[in-house]
Design a protein around this motif. Structure first.
Motif, short mmCIF file in Angstrom:
data_model
loop_
_atom_site.label_atom_id
_atom_site.label_comp_id
_atom_site.label_asym_id
_atom_site.label_seq_id
_atom_site.Cartn_x
_atom_site.Cartn_y
_atom_site.Cartn_z
N VAL A 70 123.25 -28.65 115.58
CA VAL A 70 122.01 -28.88 115.42
C VAL A 70 121.18 -27.47 116.24
O VAL A 70 121.10 -27.32 116.63
N THR A 71 120.05 -26.57 114.35
CA THR A 71 119.21 -25.54 115.24
C THR A 71 118.54 -25.75 114.34
O THR A 71 117.96 -27.26 113.85
N GLY A 72 116.85 -25.19 114.74
CA GLY A 72 115.77 -25.35 114.56
C GLY A 72 115.57 -26.74 115.30
O GLY A 72 114.49 -26.75 115.23
N VAL A 73 115.72 -28.05 115.95
CA VAL A 73 114.97 -28.06 117.05
C VAL A 73 115.90 -28.36 117.57
O VAL A 73 116.96 -28.48 118.25
N SER A 74 114.99 -28.42 119.02
CA SER A 74 115.63 -29.47 120.25
C SER A 74 115.16 -29.93 121.46
O SER A 74 114.16 -30.83 120.98
N VAL A 75 116.42 -30.63 122.59
CA VAL A 75 115.45 -31.82 123.37
C VAL A 75 114.06 -31.33 123.73
O VAL A 75 113.45 -30.44 124.29
N GLY A 76 113.24 -32.34 123.83
CA GLY A 76 112.30 -32.22 124.22
C GLY A 76 110.83 -32.36 123.50
O GLY A 76 110.12 -31.87 123.86
N ASP A 77 111.13 -31.93 121.79
CA ASP A 77 110.06 -31.22 120.60
C ASP A 77 109.62 -32.83 120.09
O ASP A 77 110.72 -34.05 120.38
N GLU A 78 108.48 -32.95 120.98
CA GLU A 78 107.40 -33.93 119.79
C GLU A 78 107.69 -33.69 118.01
O GLU A 78 107.67 -32.83 117.37
N VAL A 79 108.13 -34.95 117.73
CA VAL A 79 108.27 -34.79 116.32
C VAL A 79 108.11 -36.53 115.42
O VAL A 79 107.79 -37.21 115.62
N ILE A 80 107.90 -36.23 113.88
CA ILE A 80 107.69 -37.57 112.88
C ILE A 80 109.20 -37.46 112.01
O ILE A 80 109.62 -36.31 112.00
N ILE A 81 109.19 -38.41 112.03
CA ILE A 81 109.97 -38.78 111.03
C ILE A 81 110.00 -39.00 109.31
O ILE A 81 109.26 -39.44 109.42
N ASN A 82 110.44 -38.12 108.34
CA ASN A 82 110.35 -38.13 107.70
C ASN A 82 111.37 -39.60 106.92
O ASN A 82 112.93 -39.44 106.97
N PRO A 83 110.64 -40.48 106.11
CA PRO A 83 111.31 -41.57 106.02
C PRO A 83 111.89 -41.61 104.44
O PRO A 83 112.89 -42.86 104.12
N GLY A 84 111.83 -40.58 103.43
CA GLY A 84 112.44 -40.10 102.53
C GLY A 84 114.24 -39.30 102.73
O GLY A 84 114.10 -38.34 102.72
N LEU A 85 115.23 -40.45 102.01
CA LEU A 85 116.19 -39.80 103.02
C LEU A 85 117.00 -38.49 101.28
O LEU A 85 116.51 -39.12 100.97
N TRP A 87 116.02 -36.45 100.02
CA TRP A 87 115.24 -35.67 98.80
C TRP A 87 114.86 -34.47 99.37
O TRP A 87 113.49 -34.69 100.25
N TYR A 88 115.12 -33.50 99.16
CA TYR A 88 114.78 -32.08 100.17
C TYR A 88 113.72 -31.50 98.63
O TYR A 88 112.53 -31.39 99.56
N ASN A 89 113.53 -31.08 97.52
CA ASN A 89 112.94 -30.24 96.96
C ASN A 89 111.65 -30.99 95.85
O ASN A 89 112.50 -31.89 94.77
N ASN A 90 110.96 -30.60 95.83
CA ASN A 90 109.89 -31.17 95.17
C ASN A 90 110.84 -30.89 92.88
O ASN A 90 111.19 -30.70 92.30
N SER A 91 110.26 -32.31 92.70
CA SER A 91 111.90 -32.51 91.28
C SER A 91 110.56 -33.56 90.23
O SER A 91 110.02 -34.65 91.12
N ALA A 92 111.16 -34.02 89.34
CA ALA A 92 110.27 -35.10 88.68
C ALA A 92 110.51 -36.02 89.19
O ALA A 92 109.64 -37.23 88.80
N ALA A 93 111.35 -36.43 89.43
CA ALA A 93 112.10 -38.02 89.60
C ALA A 93 113.35 -37.81 91.40
O ALA A 93 113.26 -36.54 91.59
N PRO A 94 112.86 -38.52 92.34
CA PRO A 94 113.87 -38.53 92.62
C PRO A 94 115.12 -38.21 93.03
O PRO A 94 116.04 -38.39 91.55
N PRO A 95 116.49 -37.42 93.47
CA PRO A 95 117.27 -37.51 92.75
C PRO A 95 118.35 -38.86 93.72
O PRO A 95 118.01 -40.61 93.89
N GLU A 96 119.69 -39.30 93.20
CA GLU A 96 120.65 -40.80 92.61
C GLU A 96 120.44 -41.22 94.38
O GLU A 96 120.60 -42.17 94.72
N GLU A 97 120.99 -40.37 94.97
CA GLU A 97 121.26 -40.47 96.69
C GLU A 97 120.49 -40.77 97.52
O GLU A 97 120.21 -40.92 98.57
N PHE A 98 118.92 -40.95 97.23
CA PHE A 98 117.36 -40.96 97.32
C PHE A 98 116.86 -42.32 98.32
O PHE A 98 117.61 -42.94 97.56
N ASP A 99 117.38 -42.25 99.33
CA ASP A 99 116.95 -44.01 99.71
C ASP A 99 115.86 -43.86 100.54
O ASP A 99 115.04 -42.64 101.29
N ILE A 100 115.26 -44.79 100.65
CA ILE A 100 114.70 -44.81 102.23
C ILE A 100 114.44 -45.69 103.64
O ILE A 100 116.09 -46.40 103.61
#
Length: 327
Positions: A70-85, A87-100
């Motif tokens: 894991v890089t980019g985040v560390s123990v102690g960081d305050e974070v919010i959770i992205n509930p969309g699993l 789906w990384y890049n903006n697209s016309a529709a979510p990919p087949e593997e998208f879930d919540i």
């Protein structure tokens, strides 16, 4: 750890094993988690399976541990959770593997959650835990519907049936941030007044004659999540060639409308669901630029999760209903 789960067709608080971070994962010690209307339907969807499932999609907290790589985040960081699993890049529709998050994966109505490090973002420092913990799903949904699909721009007029939902409270604020005029509806006089306090320019009674109430207004965009009860009425006030974005259906899913009237009016109809990580990050930049807050209606303790569910199901809230997981 304590968690709010579906087990054998019932909602309950129970002890669950604490999660551990595997490779590429983080464990977040949650401070707050927001409820969404999606959560109300999960008991039916999960059925009577005996294995307990922790539900909940939104949350914010502090990273307690990180797995290998894991890089980019560390123990102690305050974070919010992205509930969309996944789906990384903006697209016309979510990919087949998208879930919540929160079905089929364990969700956020618990003291801790483990998930991919790709699913956390830095918490805006000016937000309270309750504001941050209820932000992502509703605000991202509103951001994509308004800007990606609806292409809202300065000077537009946007019409939003139903003023009290969590998404609607973000839509009002985002549209005002962008320099648009905002019109909303609600059956509740109290909610209409609160919508005006948030920034709505006009708030009308849902039961009124919309065409009469809005005579002289030019509606460029409709954002509707109600469904059959409002779809045709929304089309009636939308300008010819205008855009209508649908992101939900709290009334019936199926809608009958006049195709000839629709194509002669050259209306544009778009569906929208949540959004990508790219849009989530753009939304976070937007709220920090404008100092936008989540509107938290009521906060319950984790042990009171059933009361929170009942309150949300009644539909009396204006803004978000939140579980406080820990201080």
């Amino acid at each position: 750890m304590k968690a709010f789960v579906i087990e054998s067709g019932e909602l309950k608080i129970r002890d669950m094993e604490e999660p551990k971070a595997g490779a590429g994962e983080v464990v977040v010690a949650l401070r707050a988690a927001g409820l969404n209307r999606r959560d109300l339907g999960l008991v039916r969807r999960h059925g009577v399976k005996p294995e307990p499932l922790i539900i909940g999609s939104d949350g914010a907290g502090i990273i307690e541990s990180v797995g290998a790589g894991v890089t980019g985040v560390s123990v102690g960081d305050e974070v919010i959770i992205n509930p969309g699993l996944r789906w990384y890049n903006n697209s016309a529709a979510p990919p087949e593997e998208f879930d919540i998050l929160g079905m089929p994966d364990h969700g956020t109505f618990a003291e801790k959650v483990v998930l991919s490090a790709e699913q956390v973002e830095k918490k805006p420092s000016y937000l309270s835990w309750e504001e941050a913990g209820s932000l992502a799903l509703a605000a991202l949904t509103g951001y994509r519907a308004l800007f990606t699909k609806g292409e809202l721009k300065k000077g537009d007029t946007v019409f939003i049936p139903g003023a009290g939902s969590g998404v609607a409270t973000y839509l009002i604020q985002f549209a005002k941030n962008a320099g648009a005029k905002v019109i909303v509806t609600s059956r509740s006089e109290e909610k209409r007044e609160r919508a005006k306090q948030v920034g709505a320019d006009i708030a009308i009674d849902t039961a009124s004659d919309w065409k009469q109430e809005l005579a002289g207004e030019t509606v460029d965009l409709v954002i509707d999540s109600v469904g059959r009860a409002t779809f045709n009425r929304s089309l009636d006030v939308l300008k010819k060639g205008g855009r209508i974005v649908i992101f939900g259906a709290t009334t019936e899913d199926n809608v009958d409308f006049n195709l000839r009237q629709f194509f002669y009016g050259q209306y544009q109809l778009f569906g929208s669901t949540m959004g990508s990580r790219e849009e989530l990050r753009a939304m976070l930049e937007h709220i920090e630029q404008h100092g936008t807050h989540s509107l938290v209606d009521k906060v319950f303790r984790l042990e009171e999760a059933q009361k929170a569910f009942d309150y949300l199901a009644e539909g009396r809230q204006f803004g978000k209903v939140v579980l406080r997981i820990s201080e």
